[in-house]
Design an enzyme around this catalytic site. Structure first.
Site, PDB file in Angstrom:
ATOM      1  N   HIS A  71      -7.337   3.418  -3.235  1.00 26.31           N
ATOM      2  CA  HIS A  71      -7.849   2.039  -3.163  1.00 26.31           C
ATOM      3  C   HIS A  71      -9.292   2.083  -3.657  1.00 26.31           C
ATOM      4  CE1 HIS A  71      -4.631   1.014   0.005  1.00 26.31           C
ATOM      5  NE2 HIS A  71      -4.250   0.621  -1.197  1.00 26.31           N
ATOM      6  N   GLU A  74     -12.832   1.660  -1.816  1.00 27.30           N
ATOM      7  CA  GLU A  74     -13.161   2.468  -0.647  1.00 27.30           C
ATOM      8  C   GLU A  74     -14.011   3.661  -1.081  1.00 27.30           C
ATOM      9  OE1 GLU A  74      -9.301   3.002   1.243  1.00 27.30           O
ATOM     10  OE2 GLU A  74      -8.998   0.841   1.295  1.00 27.30           O
ATOM     11  N   ARG A 129      -9.247  -3.552  -5.279  1.00 28.65           N
ATOM     12  CA  ARG A 129      -8.501  -2.525  -4.544  1.00 28.65           C
ATOM     13  C   ARG A 129      -7.369  -1.911  -5.371  1.00 28.65           C
ATOM     14  NH1 ARG A 129      -5.897  -2.191   1.014  1.00 28.65           N
ATOM     15  NH2 ARG A 129      -3.661  -2.143   0.728  1.00 28.65           N
ATOM     16  N   HIS A 198      -8.609   7.398   2.851  1.00 28.98           N
ATOM     17  CA  HIS A 198      -8.976   5.985   2.679  1.00 28.98           C
ATOM     18  C   HIS A 198     -10.256   5.747   3.482  1.00 28.98           C
ATOM     19  CE1 HIS A 198      -5.048   4.328   1.113  1.00 28.98           C
ATOM     20  NE2 HIS A 198      -4.725   5.568   1.408  1.00 28.98           N
ATOM     21  N   GLU A 272      -8.524   7.270   7.648  1.00 31.19           N
ATOM     22  CA  GLU A 272      -9.324   6.081   7.359  1.00 31.19           C
ATOM     23  C   GLU A 272     -10.735   6.435   7.798  1.00 31.19           C
ATOM     24  OE1 GLU A 272      -8.594   3.130   5.986  1.00 31.19           O
ATOM     25  OE2 GLU A 272      -6.402   3.138   5.965  1.00 31.19           O
TER      26      GLU A 272
END
Lengths: 311, 94
Positions: A71, A74, A129, A198, A272
């Site tokens: 993505h 990020e 994204r 991510h 994440e």
């Protein structure tokens, strides 16, 4: 060793600078690291991985895949990945953990899994994204490359609307960036671990994202992930939530780690990274190195477990 | 370059399934052009949504009318982007 070149790991960089630094790492550690082109993006940018291997010529060694930047907005994930690349190379032979991992396995690190998106975030729209592929019949561009894998493709948690941020694409592997990774991993055939980096909201997750059904190895993955989260938190107290993707964050079909898991790569995890949400995807640059350092402890815990539990 | 003048990020707390479905109705509306950063999933996790400046009023009214709790986590997205840009230029200079 980091003063031998002028790459600032505490800053965000262009795609070209990241690619140059990958080359430079390969040049600084010629016995260990090579930059390998695994494919190209929709707009024909190269996709490079750094291969770390201590066994020249033995192609099918058990391997770990580290994936970042799927993505594009990020940014902390690409920045963490390039820091990690230098860390792997410079700690080999010094840190017993990474040394023994690399004596047994190869590591492949893809710092920018979505190069077109990354360039677009730096030149046109910081919050982009998706990929930059054209959708015939729609004015909207791109598909979500983390909904495009062949794992319950087009199921729950993905959209069939090309204008959506979670558009799954016309068919599984339609995004050439995804297909490049899939082809490489399948052709290699001996990956044991796949970790996707991510950012946003500090989570460490394992399959599945496409169903609430418990993965056959969920207990082991949960135990490893909890240990990794503890190791990560030991540096500066960053708290991660741990659990399966579907119930920890939200249902998501067609994700990279679900594909990896369904194709026999048992140790499949998604991080994440650090971001409270108060910065959006704009984590201040002075948090890049702290984030990379704490993430490294989590990654190392997982990789050590893989090393000790090869199957 | 696309700009985000006046765009804000809302953090919305959902307390039950009914609120999740109300919120899903909002975020799936095409004309508001919302960008969901953290989707509605479980009750324990807040939802983050980028709201373009033109949609601020209708979104606020919707949330109020449905009794959904929210706060503004990023008041001026463009200011954040500008700071980031400045920081990158500074680093490049260094």
């Amino acid at each position: 060793e980091r003063s031998s070149n002028n790459f600032n790991y505490g800053a965000y960089h262009s795609l070209e600078a990241i690619y140059r630094e990958m080359d430079s790492i390969a040049g600084d550690f010629p016995e260990l690291a090579t930059r390998v082109k695994i494919g190209h993006s929709f707009e024909n940018r190269p996709m490079y991985v750094l291969k770390f291997s201590t066994a020249e010529g033995r192609r099918r060694r058990p391997a770990i895949w580290l994936n970042a930047g799927i993505h594009s907005r990020e940014w902390i994930s690409q920045a963490t990945a390039i820091w990690t690349a230098r860390k792997i190379a410079s700690d080999y032979g010094k840190d017993p953990a990474i040394t023994t991992i690399l004596e047994k396995m190869d590591i492949f690190l893809l710092p920018v899994a979505n190069p077109d998106g990354y360039v677009y975030t730096q030149t046109q729209n910081r919050l982009w994204r998706k990929t930059r592929s054209v959708n015939p019949g729609s004015p909207c561009i791109g598909a979500d490359p983390n909904r495009n894998w062949n794992a319950s493709f087009a199921g729950e948690g993905a959209s069939d609307n090309p204008c959506s941020e979670i558009y799954h694409g016309p068919h599984a592997n339609s995004e050439v960036e995804v297909k490049s990774v899939v082809d490489f991993i399948q052709e290699h055939g001996n990956f044991k671990c796949f970790i996707d980096l991510h950012s946003y909201s500090q989570l460490l997750m394992y399959p599945y994202g496409y169903t609430v059904k418990k993965a056959p190895d969920a207990d082991e993955l949960d135990e490893v992930a909890r240990r990794a989260a503890r190791a990560l938190a030991s540096l500066s107290g960053t708290t991660y939530q741990v659990g399966p993707t579907c119930t920890t964050v939200y249902p998501a079909s067609g994700s990279s780690v679900d594909w990896a898991y369904d194709h026999g790569i048992k140790y499949a995890f998604t991080f994440e990274l650090r971001d409270t949400g108060h910065y959006g995807f704009l984590l201040p640059a002075n948090q890049i190195i702290p984030t990379a350092e704490e993430t490294w402890l989590g990654l190392k815990t997982i990789m050590e477990h893989v090393r000790d539990n090869l199957y | 370059r696309e700009k985000f003048f006046g765009d804000q990020v809302f953090r919305i707390n959902v307390r039950n399934g009914d609120e999740i479905s109300k919120l899903s109705q909002l975020v799936n509306s095409d004309n508001l052009k919302l960008n969901v950063w953290k989707s509605p999933s479980t009750f324990s996790r807040p939802v983050d949504v980028l709201v373009p400046s033109v949609s601020l009023q209708p979104v606020k009214s919707f949330l109020k009318s449905q009794g959904l709790e929210y706060s503004v986590t990023i008041k001026d997205l463009q200011a954040l982007l500008d700071n980031e840009d400045e920081e990158m230029q500074h680093n490049e200079g260094q």
